[in-house]
Design an enzyme around this catalytic site. Sequence first.
Site, mmCIF file in Angstrom:
data_model
loop_
_atom_site.group_PDB
_atom_site.id
_atom_site.type_symbol
_atom_site.label_atom_id
_atom_site.label_comp_id
_atom_site.label_asym_id
_atom_site.label_seq_id
_atom_site.Cartn_x
_atom_site.Cartn_y
_atom_site.Cartn_z
ATOM 1 N N GLN A 671 0.822 -1.210 0.000
ATOM 2 C CA GLN A 671 0.000 0.000 0.000
ATOM 3 C C GLN A 671 0.854 1.257 0.000
ATOM 4 O O GLN A 671 0.482 2.280 -0.569
ATOM 5 C CB GLN A 671 -0.923 0.010 1.227
ATOM 6 C CG GLN A 671 -2.063 -0.976 1.148
ATOM 7 C CD GLN A 671 -2.905 -0.790 -0.096
ATOM 8 O OE1 GLN A 671 -3.537 0.236 -0.274
ATOM 9 N NE2 GLN A 671 -2.908 -1.791 -0.962
ATOM 10 N N HIS A 674 1.563 3.121 -3.328
ATOM 11 C CA HIS A 674 0.516 3.812 -4.094
ATOM 12 C C HIS A 674 0.801 5.299 -4.243
ATOM 13 O O HIS A 674 0.554 5.886 -5.294
ATOM 14 C CB HIS A 674 -0.850 3.617 -3.426
ATOM 15 C CG HIS A 674 -1.565 2.381 -3.865
ATOM 16 N ND1 HIS A 674 -2.020 2.199 -5.144
ATOM 17 C CD2 HIS A 674 -1.899 1.254 -3.180
ATOM 18 C CE1 HIS A 674 -2.608 1.014 -5.239
ATOM 19 N NE2 HIS A 674 -2.546 0.421 -4.065
ATOM 20 N N GLU A 740 -9.323 0.836 5.138
ATOM 21 C CA GLU A 740 -9.763 0.324 3.844
ATOM 22 C C GLU A 740 -9.429 -1.169 3.729
ATOM 23 O O GLU A 740 -10.274 -1.991 3.377
ATOM 24 C CB GLU A 740 -9.070 1.100 2.725
ATOM 25 C CG GLU A 740 -9.415 0.607 1.326
ATOM 26 C CD GLU A 740 -8.552 1.257 0.259
ATOM 27 O OE1 GLU A 740 -8.917 1.163 -0.933
ATOM 28 O OE2 GLU A 740 -7.501 1.835 0.599
ATOM 29 N N HIS A 741 -8.194 -1.530 4.013
ATOM 30 C CA HIS A 741 -7.738 -2.921 4.002
ATOM 31 C C HIS A 741 -7.284 -3.294 5.409
ATOM 32 O O HIS A 741 -6.495 -2.563 6.015
ATOM 33 C CB HIS A 741 -6.569 -3.122 3.039
ATOM 34 C CG HIS A 741 -6.849 -2.691 1.635
ATOM 35 N ND1 HIS A 741 -6.444 -1.465 1.136
ATOM 36 C CD2 HIS A 741 -7.488 -3.321 0.624
ATOM 37 C CE1 HIS A 741 -6.829 -1.351 -0.123
ATOM 38 N NE2 HIS A 741 -7.464 -2.461 -0.472
ATOM 39 N N ASP A 774 -6.878 -7.191 -4.525
ATOM 40 C CA ASP A 774 -6.792 -6.124 -5.517
ATOM 41 C C ASP A 774 -7.049 -6.637 -6.925
ATOM 42 O O ASP A 774 -7.521 -5.885 -7.787
ATOM 43 C CB ASP A 774 -5.400 -5.477 -5.469
ATOM 44 C CG ASP A 774 -5.371 -4.253 -4.567
ATOM 45 O OD1 ASP A 774 -6.428 -3.880 -4.040
ATOM 46 O OD2 ASP A 774 -4.280 -3.691 -4.391
ATOM 47 N N HIS A 833 -55.549 11.757 3.456
ATOM 48 C CA HIS A 833 -55.027 10.409 3.645
ATOM 49 C C HIS A 833 -56.090 9.506 4.272
ATOM 50 O O HIS A 833 -56.300 8.364 3.830
ATOM 51 C CB HIS A 833 -53.790 10.436 4.560
ATOM 52 C CG HIS A 833 -52.527 10.877 3.873
ATOM 53 N ND1 HIS A 833 -52.364 12.137 3.366
ATOM 54 C CD2 HIS A 833 -51.373 10.199 3.625
ATOM 55 C CE1 HIS A 833 -51.153 12.236 2.830
ATOM 56 N NE2 HIS A 833 -50.540 11.066 2.966
#
Length: 846
Positions: A671, A674, A740-741, A774, A833
């Site tokens: 990661q 990235h 996230e992971h 991934d 109604h």
Amino acid sequence: MATPTLIPFVDASPNKDLLLSAARITPILVPSAAVGEIVAALPKSSSYYVLVADDDSLDKAIGYLDNGASAIFASVEMADRCISAGVPAEKLYAVSSSTEIPQDVLSGVKGALIKISNTDSATQLAKPKVTLYLDESKSAPTEKTVAALHKSNSALVVPLSQLTNDATSSTHLNITDAFLAPITTDRPDGLFTTIVSSYLHGGKSLGLCYSSKESIEESVRTGRGVYQSRKHGLWRKGETSGAVQDVIKIELDCDSDCLNFEVIQHGAGFCHLDTPTCFGQLSGLAALEETLVSRHQSAPEGSYTKRLFNDETLLRSKIMEEADELCAAQSQEDVAFEAADLIYFALTRCVSKGVKLADIGHALDKKAAKVSRRPGNAKAKYLEQAQAKTAPAPAPSTTQQPQATTSGSDMIRMRKTNLDSVSADERLQLLRRPVLNSGAMIERVRPIVEGVRTKGDKGLLELIGKLDKAELKTPIARAPFDEPAIAQDVKEAIDIAYENVRKFHVGQAEKEPLVVETMPGIVCQRFARPISRVGLYVPGGTAILPSSALMLGVPAQVAGCKEIVLATPPKPDGSIAPEVLYVAKKVGASAILKAGGAQAVAALAYGTETVPKVDKIFGPGNQWVTAAKMFVSNDADAQVAIDMPAGPSEVLVIADKTSNAAYVASDLLSQAEHGVDSQVVLVTVGLSEKEIDDIEKEVDSQAKKLPRVDITRVSVSKSLIVATSDIKSAFDFSNDYAPEHLILHLDKASEKVPLVDNAGSVFVGQYSPESCGDYASGTNHTLPTNGFARQYSGVNTLSFQKHITSQELTKEGLDKLGPVVVTLAECEGLRAHANAVRVRLGMQSP
């Protein structure tokens, strides 16, 4: 700013005194050929516009703004090009001989300068656009004409050769008469309420007085503060006391019944009590500046301020020291305290060089006016120093900071902290991510989105050429697509990944509607239907990302979406990466939009002549893509949804004594590569210092063998090792972080999965690297970041569907439920109604 009363146009070599008079009351329009000469003759506080010549290039036109022009006036064609280049509307006027200006141009400008031969027949642009007129009849305008136009949000552009500081005549209009044409007053003595403010102190009010046309005319002509005393007539400020004023600017308020004189006050001050203002002393930055100026002139020997003025090395050191302490400060109180110290030393430096707060304000205004921007990257020496200090959240005092890395041979290290020794506030800081200024980013993408929305294919193709660097005839490619040529091993890998992802997403699909009989005779259902039209954003350009196309395209295909539009940046020759094209064919994409960035998002959201409008946009991207998705999802006209908020990629690894240091390090690096803003956290459970050091050594060793080591070096230096003593503490921290992971390097890892409350996707055990998710395990890699795993799921089959409910009542069911509905409806005062039930049951109205 309000529409000026008039705008003087430099049409010939101007009289200098008249030019300065004009600059005191209004911006001046300067032809581009004379910009250098005229601007050099103006005070730096003056505002001016530039009339762009027909043969000026786009870069030259934008350059006038970058160099300080408040706005540019350009032909309709040039204005259109400026809009496409991102020039803000408030800085742009179109020049035309008619108000019949194309709507796509008109929407991107503040107003227009219309060349006419008679103001009586002038037509006006629809408000709020500003209409300016240049009367080419060569006759001087009248005060009446100026006043009438100003009342209707219009103004005259008057050649400077038709204005004068002398009395108005048949050939010339006195410039002050023109300026005051719309002014009104309700005072019996005919005087005008006047606020006097300090130019050097950011417009701080000095006091209130009154003006007459005579006093204003003298101020405009001489540049001195002249007012009207209600008892003694003309009051030339400072004539006897020496506390004179230099007039910088005179302006009318929005209702044209009040004036503001912005002045530089000399002497003891504005008030007759010898104070700077009629409201007492100055405070804050203004007071600090006054004190420093005084100390610079007469500080006693041996005083600290005198030392600062005399010792540049000491002052330089203090500025750098305080800047560093400001960056390290955390609480609001500490940030304010350290900022005050930094401002004190910085302003001392300014005063020592004769720089005033007004000069700083002018420099800020000039920077803000720029249209072209530099990247704003840090210089290498400062970036290297900051790498070890900066973090997703500021490190608490108990965190061990790595030494700054200065070369490729230095060890790549992470920050460390022990969760057992941090306070509640420090723990909260550890959970924070970097803050994205989403408001600023949305403003930056707004011109791009608006360019596509208003100009359709034309605007889109211009932006693709400018931003994607590809010249296209059409932005869209329709199925069926040509068979792409890709390597056999890549094709086989994509096929296996496709089958795995498809199997998992087919398993998520609802097989039949949910049917529940809530009461006898009442059946409620919930059933799924595909979202008809979806847009899938696949990042690209120089990178090839078929995995993103798979992760978005497969669930859209499984869900049964009728139209799948895949958007991805084209190559310079206009082609699409063959691997992405192969995936597009497999997932049944109906079209490929050859565009990236905010322009692609806008085309998907609003549609163009060739690009289909979609109902929901999916996919990751950079800050521009994220901001554009946020922008369009909040625009009611777009009627488009997005998958989820996005941020930098992130991973949290929990590791105990059974973990393999090499495996843990490889997961952290997967990661970290990235980007420099990637978020990487290692939570250890009962590991010794040596065991943690072993993982760090593996991170360093593996990172230096990878091609993206420069990125990894920065992201790892901001990464965090959190030591915990037990599993519960580790998972409590992870659930609060909501990564996230989440990767579990734990003994009997599968038994720990029930402890997970918040995560995008979980990778269980030492043989489950995040990279499998991934690409090809079957789960989706489009996941919530930035802590949004607390509220959002990752992309899945249901993301491409919506649920519809139905209910069916028999007569018997309505007989039982109807009285309940009537009671509740009448309780809420909604008689219609209740009536819908009553008429079916034959119930009498109460």
